[in-house]
Design an enzyme around this catalytic site. Structure first.
Site, mmCIF file in Angstrom:
data_model
loop_
_atom_site.group_PDB
_atom_site.id
_atom_site.type_symbol
_atom_site.label_atom_id
_atom_site.label_comp_id
_atom_site.label_asym_id
_atom_site.label_seq_id
_atom_site.Cartn_x
_atom_site.Cartn_y
_atom_site.Cartn_z
ATOM 1 N N LYS A 1 -11.082 -15.569 7.181
ATOM 2 C CA LYS A 1 -10.033 -15.661 5.991
ATOM 3 C C LYS A 1 -10.285 -16.883 5.136
ATOM 4 C CE LYS A 1 -6.311 -12.913 8.246
ATOM 5 N NZ LYS A 1 -5.098 -12.954 8.570
ATOM 6 N N TYR B 1 -4.302 -4.622 3.036
ATOM 7 C CA TYR B 1 -3.078 -4.502 3.719
ATOM 8 C C TYR B 1 -1.957 -3.585 3.351
ATOM 9 C CZ TYR B 1 -4.517 -8.983 6.008
ATOM 10 O OH TYR B 1 -5.197 -9.878 6.806
ATOM 11 N N ASN C 1 -4.223 -17.611 10.090
ATOM 12 C CA ASN C 1 -4.777 -17.488 11.398
ATOM 13 C C ASN C 1 -6.371 -16.979 11.396
ATOM 14 O OD1 ASN C 1 -4.436 -14.860 10.307
ATOM 15 N ND2 ASN C 1 -3.054 -14.271 11.986
ATOM 16 N N HIS D 1 -9.467 -11.753 10.653
ATOM 17 C CA HIS D 1 -8.842 -10.501 10.416
ATOM 18 C C HIS D 1 -9.718 -9.437 11.258
ATOM 19 C CE1 HIS D 1 -7.408 -6.518 9.422
ATOM 20 N NE2 HIS D 1 -8.773 -5.899 9.096
ATOM 21 N N GLU E 1 -11.367 0.159 5.689
ATOM 22 C CA GLU E 1 -11.497 -1.493 5.319
ATOM 23 C C GLU E 1 -12.956 -1.785 4.855
ATOM 24 O OE1 GLU E 1 -9.913 -3.470 8.721
ATOM 25 O OE2 GLU E 1 -7.734 -2.719 8.308
#
Ligand code: CDP
Ligand code: MG
Length: 138
Positions: free
Chosen positions: A9, A49, A112, A115, A126
Site C-alpha cells: 500500500k 474494495y 497496515n 493487502h 482483483e
C-alpha cells in the site's frame, strides 16, 4: 498453482518497505509473476474494495489507497492465497503476530502496509481489476 494479488500500500511504498516485503515472498518460495508501481484510480480502488462499500471506513480507505503510488504484484505458488495471508497477519496490527509483515511493520489499522487476496475467487477478480492478461509472466 494458485495466484494471489498482493498490494504494498502507499504507506509501505513511502516507507521504502518494498524490497523487504518482496524478499519475504521470494524467500518463502512464492514466485512474482507480475509487478508494477502505479497510482490506482478511484474506480479501481472502489472495485477492489467493493465488499466494504457500505462500511463507514470505505471512503477513507479509497482515499488512502489512491493517495500515492503502490506496488501491485501477482504471486504464484502452492496455496499462494493462504500462505500469503498467513505471512501478512491480522488486519488489525495490534493483533498481528510478530513475524508477520503487519506484525513487524505496522501499527495502525488503516496504514497496515499490505493487502493480500482472501480467496482464489477474490484473487481472480482483483488481478483482473489491475492487470491485463499479457502483464502476467507464467
Ligand atoms: O486487508 P484485510 O483483508 O486483512 O482486511 P479487511 O477486513 O478486508 O479490510 C480491508 C482494509 O480496510 C484493511 O486492510 C484496512 O486497511 C482497512 N480497514 C480500515 O481502515 N478500518 C477498519 N475498521 C477495517 C479495515
Ligand atoms: Mg479483505
Amino acid at each position: 498453482m494458485e495466484k494471489t494479488l498482493i498490494l504494498i500500500k502507499p504507506d509501505g511504498v513511502a516507507r521504502s518497505l518494498t524490497g523487504k516485503i518482496i524478499h519475504r515472498f521470494e524467500q518463502r518460495g512464492l514466485n512474482v509473476v507480475a509487478l508494477k508501481l502505479l497510482t490506482v484510480s478511484k474506480a479501481q480502488a472502489a472495485a477492489h474494495y467493493d465488499e466494504h462499500k457500505n462500511q463507514p471506513f470505505f471512503e477513507n480507505l479509497v482515499g488512502f489507497i489512491t493517495s500515492g503510488p503502490l506496488v501491485a504484484m501477482v504471486i504464484k505458488g502452492e496455496n499462494a492465497v493462504k500462505v500469503s495471508r498467513a505471512m501478512i497477519g491480522s488486519a488489525n496490527p495490534a493483533e498481528a503476530q510478530p513475524g508477520t509483515i503487519r506484525g513487524d511493520f505496522a501499527t495502525a489499522l488503516q496504514y497496515n502496509v499490505i493487502h493480500g487476496s482472501d480467496s482464489a475467487a477474490s484473487a481472480e477478480r482483483e488481478i483482473a481489476n489491475l492487470f491485463k492478461p499479457h502483464e502476467l509472466f507464467e
